[in-house]
Design an enzyme around this catalytic site. Structure first.
Site, PDB file in Angstrom:
ATOM      1  N   GLU A 187     113.735  31.183 -22.497  1.00  0.00           N
ATOM      2  CA  GLU A 187     114.832  32.142 -22.641  1.00  0.00           C
ATOM      3  C   GLU A 187     116.004  31.503 -23.387  1.00  0.00           C
ATOM      4  O   GLU A 187     116.663  32.147 -24.190  1.00  0.00           O
ATOM      5  CB  GLU A 187     115.287  32.685 -21.277  1.00  0.00           C
ATOM      6  CG  GLU A 187     114.178  33.314 -20.422  1.00  0.00           C
ATOM      7  CD  GLU A 187     113.287  34.317 -21.136  1.00  0.00           C
ATOM      8  OE1 GLU A 187     113.723  34.917 -22.137  1.00  0.00           O
ATOM      9  OE2 GLU A 187     112.122  34.500 -20.696  1.00  0.00           O
ATOM     10  N   ALA A 203     111.390  36.759 -17.067  1.00  0.00           N
ATOM     11  CA  ALA A 203     112.803  36.539 -17.360  1.00  0.00           C
ATOM     12  C   ALA A 203     113.167  37.226 -18.666  1.00  0.00           C
ATOM     13  O   ALA A 203     112.287  37.643 -19.409  1.00  0.00           O
ATOM     14  CB  ALA A 203     113.082  35.042 -17.476  1.00  0.00           C
TER      15      ALA A 203
END
Ligand code: BES
Ligand code: ZN
Length: 896
Positions: free
Chosen positions: A315, A279
């Protein structure tokens, strides 16, 4: 031994430029504002940029220095300065740059390029994933979109306008907030996004396509409402609810633990099927590989659920540790990745099962980072040079970097660490910083001298701490002597002693904790747990007032990323296993005991002697199963044997056959010795009717149940048990489906193929589940695995262009299945070489990740060394090799 053949070969390769940390210079120019304009088409995309450029007042070059922009795979159409078109004499274009010779102090730069996202199979820059457009710009992908100062210390505010066909791409996304939109002739539409936060190009993102949307909102600690939006491919909305819960959990955790609040009005997460990494933290628009975003009970296992949550948290946490404060240059990468891994690890410890989370992270460090640190690619957490930065997103930068942040918390204490983090955010918000600046806030707050501690960032190699004890019954003193060494690594022949925090306690022989009193203790009242600061090559600590010879519980919670030797007796380990108050060290003691048995079995196998296992471990396990920790998740870790990769680390020369034989033997013995107990445990925990719920308690139950099933199914008579669980769970509960299929998968029994076929037929429409199907077959212990893997590369479900398929099939085989990958005649190596070379023609980042299992060839015996090396040399001889693969292979073949 000098290898002249190799040297001539290296001379023929494309010259690669090495980048050195010591050469860092501030940028010559600054980009204050960037306006981007994308016209997305079916064949090509036009990218126009308008940039407010000014010469950097701090530049070390003169006023005549040219503006050098990076750019790759771009077709330049026009360049203008202050609306004046430049003529080709005013600039120079190369394969990777655009140089403007004479530029004013301040000006507006306009560039127009044409790119072909449809042909971009490297998945870096702007590319297609199915029917969508998407970007990946870290670390150097932005230069594949337009000419730019593509470096993390050039921060700009971005305005992005995207134009595309409305029917095909109804959703057009970029960073920040949508500020305008409109319709155009010919069925096209446009949307404009404005990101109020300055950022480097690597955090830019664009997404276009048709998606399912899951919406929710979050009220921040200061009362602001943030819109949460998860965009997934059509049909996957139901699999994104877990992600939504995870986002909210992560946002709350960061507010509570670091005082960090989200800063935009919208937070968007997008799932993509074709993605090189897990990600990416693009500002306000995180992009996820579908495998790190989607999860539902029937499609994802408990481990997937936990993993999805941790990647989302990671993230999200980057918004502060990475985006608001970014890195000055890529040598500082650990300032965002190591620190953010530490933050997501702490999150998982707090929100699942603390000790289990820690055990998993330590296992990962030991099987991935330790070998890297001992091999030809060893580098420090802050590397000093690189050829391709993509190759430095390593376990060292990530996981050792996280351990270094953790050690700072251990040394400073939770409270001062938090104060230091607050200061870090206050002092450096909006800036691109260095690791040195991060350490400085720790020093400023704690008033400690961290000069020696900084070696953790600059010195490679895993320190070895040897601990000896001496008990003096007469004086009632107990002396621990700590001696540290650190092996040489490439470019670092000798090492300085490190600052090693050793968290510890002392137990009496019946397992009770003893008060600690020692000379030089920072506190006067006795405590039960202490953090010793080991700083010298040899250091003694004398504990006082001890009536009995204690058992030391050392390096609690794995308080430093080191190897430690202490000559425990078996009964001392048994006591620690049963009674230590540090749960991590309970597990560790059990692993040590198993490790001893396994090492004896390995020797016996090598000497062709019969294998035998005493009752010691089974007796301990039996009592743990009967009255062990309440926490079944932890218990299942305590009853698992060290992995083959872990055992490999302990041997001077890796003997894959002996390791495999010893471990299989021991598991089988434990299966037989505790047979009825495994069955009892299994039956007590297995309820095929129970619906899946994602709670720590139930995850623990499923873990222990599936572990019991694993031992049971090592015995031939239990095939039906596994088959029954598989059949009942298949469409309901992926944890139990995989729990059973994993066992069936190793059998030479018709039930195996039946189950695999049924699994595929049921789930062939779900790419992530097909990935599991591929990974399972690639990790089978059966002798025919390599030929089956080869066959699967031609299966319609396989696609070399899709990284998830590559990681599942080829990665699982080469990285997880030691025994079969290292087939004695080298067939596995040949197969991997062929895959790497094919991949390298279009996706060097993935190719370089896949070549890794070959680079540690020196760790094997002479014959395998020869076979592995042969494939590495064949790779180097390929006429078209990426710099990424070339760097790794060349370094791995270099003389020591
Ligand atoms: N910033 C990285 C993504 C990245 C990695 C970009 C390498 C370019 C090169 C992201 O934050 C990240 O670290 N992702 C990890 C998952 C994370 C949970 C460790 C990944 O992609 O594996
Ligand atoms: Zn990251």
């Amino acid at each position: 031994m000098k290898d002249t053949k190799l040297e001539t070969r290296a001379a023929e390769l494309t010259p690669v430029k090495t980048v050195y940390l010591r050469d860092y210079r501030v940028p010559d120019f600054l980009f204050d504002q960037v306006e981007l304009n994308f016209d997305l088409g079916e064949e090509e995309t036009i990218v126009k940029s308008r940039i407010h450029v000014r010469r950097n007042p701090e530049a070390q070059t003169g006023a005549a220095a040219p503006l050098v922009l990076q750019g790759e795979e771009l077709a330049l159409e026009a360049v203008a300065i202050n609306q004046q078109q430049l003529s080709p004499a005013d600039y120079q274009v190369t394969d990777d740059s655009l140089t403007l010779f004479k530029v004013p102090e301040h000006f507006e730069l306009q560039i127009q390029v044409r790119i072909k996202p449809q042909e971009n199979k490297a998945l870096s820059g702007l590319y297609r994933s199915g029917e969508h457009f998407c970007t990946q710009c870290e670390s150097q992908g932005f230069r594949r979109i337009t000419y730019f100062l593509d470096r993390p210390d050039v921060l700009s505010s971005f305005t992005t306008t995207i134009t595309a066909s409305e029917a095909r791409y109804p959703i057009l996304l970029s960073n920040g907030n949508p500020v305008a939109s409109g319709k155009l002739a010919g069925g096209r539409h446009w949307v404009r996004w404005e990101d109020p936060f300055k950022k480097p190009g690597y955090l830019f993102a664009l997404v276009a396509g048709d998606f399912d949307l899951l919406e929710d909102q979050f009220k921040t600690c200061s009362g602001r409402t943030v819109a949460l939006r998860i965009y997934v491919e059509k049909g996957y909305r139901e699999q994104s609810h877990h992600a939504m819960q995870a986002v909210k959990k992560a946002m709350t955790w960061d507010e509570e633990n670091y005082g960090r609040e989200y800063d935009l009005d919208i937070y968007m997460l997008v799932g993509m099927s074709d993605f090189n990494m897990g990600a990416m933290e693009n500002k306000g628009l995180n992009i996820f590989n579908t495998k790190t975003l989607l999860a539902s009970p029937e499609t994802a296992t408990d481990d997937d659920f936990i993993y999805v949550e941790s990647v989302i948290a990671h993230e999200y946490f980057h918004n502060w540790t990475g985006n608001r404060i970014t890195c000055r240059d890529w040598f500082q990468l650990s300032i965002k990745e190591g620190l953010t891994i530490f933050r997501d690890q702490s999150f998982t410890e707090d929100t699942t099962a603390k000790t289990v989370a820690r055990i998993r992270d330590v296992n990962a460090l030991r099987v991935r980072q330790f070998p890297e640190d001992a091999g030809p690619l060893a580098h420090s957490v802050r590397p000093e040079s690189y050829e391709r930065i993509d190759n430095f997103y390593t376990s060292t930068v990530y996981n050792k970097g996280a351990e270094v942040a953790r050690m700072l918390r251990t040394i400073l204490g939770a409270q001062q660490f938090r104060q230091a983090m607050d200061l870090y955010f206050k002092r450096y918000d909006g800036q691109a910083v260095t690791i040195e600046e991060f350490v400085k806030v720790m020093e400023d707050v704690s008033q400690l001298d961290l000069t020696q501690f900084r070696l953790w960032y600059s010195q490679a190699g895993t320190p070895l701490l040897t601990v000896n004890e001496a008990y003096d019954a007469h004086q009632k003193t107990y002396t621990l002597t700590f001696e540290q060494t650190c092996p040489p690594s490439p470019g670092q022949p000798t090492k300085k002693p490190m600052f090693i925090p050793v968290k510890m306690g002392l137990l009496n022989p019946s397992g009770q904790e003893l008060p600690l009193e020692w000379e030089g203790s920072p506190v006067s009242t006795p405590v039960k747990e202490a953090v010793l600061h080991i700083q010298k090559p040899k250091q003694e600590v004398v504990f006082k007032n001890l009536d009995v010879h204690p058992i030391p519980s050392l390096l609690r919670g794995f308080s430093a990323p080191i190897k430690m030797n202490f000559d425990y007796s078996d009964p001392a380990l048994a006591t620690l296993f049963q009674s230590d108050t540090d749960q991590f060290n309970r597990w560790e003691a059990g692993q040590k005991l198993s490790e001893r048995c396994l090492l004896r079995l390995i020797t016996a196998y090598q000497q062709k002697q019969p294998l035998h296992l005493s009752d010691e471990i089974s007796t301990l396990w039996e009592s743990a199963l009967r009255q062990g920790p309440e926490d079944k998740f932890l218990l299942s870790q305590m009853l698992s044997l060290p992995s083959e990769r872990y055992l490999a680390e302990l041997l001077p020369v890796i003997d894959v056959d002996a390791i495999h034989a010893a471990r299989e033997f021991m598991a089988l013995e434990l299966a037989k010795k505790l047979n009825s107990l495994w069955l009892q445990t299994y039956q007590a925990l297995h309820d095929p009717q129970a619906p899946y719920r994602y709670t720590v308690e139930e995850i623990g139950q499923r873990q222990l149940k599936n572990l019991s099933l694993y031992y049971l199914m090592l015995l031939p008579e239990q095939v039906d048990l596994g088959l029954a669980q598989f059949t009942a769970a298949l469409t309901q509960n992926m944890t139990d489906t995989i729990g059973a299929l994993r066992c069936l998968n190793n059998l030479d029994h018709p039930a195996r193929q039946l189950a695999l076929d049924q699994f595929y037929t049921t789930w062939q429409q779900q790419p992530l589940i097909v990935d599991k199907w591929l990974a399972l077959q690639a990790s089978s212990k059966r002798a025919s695995t390599l030929s089956e893997v080869k066959k699967l590369t031609r299966h319609p479900a396989f696609d070399l262009k899709n990284p998830n398929k590559v990681y599942s099939l080829i990665g699982s085989f080469a990285q997880q299945n030691m025994h079969r990958f290292h087939a004695p005649q080298g067939e596995g190596y040949v197969f991997l070489r062929e895959c790497v070379l094919q991949l390298d023609q279009f996706n060097p980042i993935v190719a370089a990740r896949m070549v890794k299992p070959l680079v540690e060839w020196r760790r094997y015996e002479a014959k395998r060394q020869y076979l592995m090396r042969e494939q590495l040399e064949l790779i180097l001889q390929h006429p078209k090799l990426s710099q990424d693969v070339q760097e790794l292979v060349t370094k791995s073949l270099q003389e020591e």
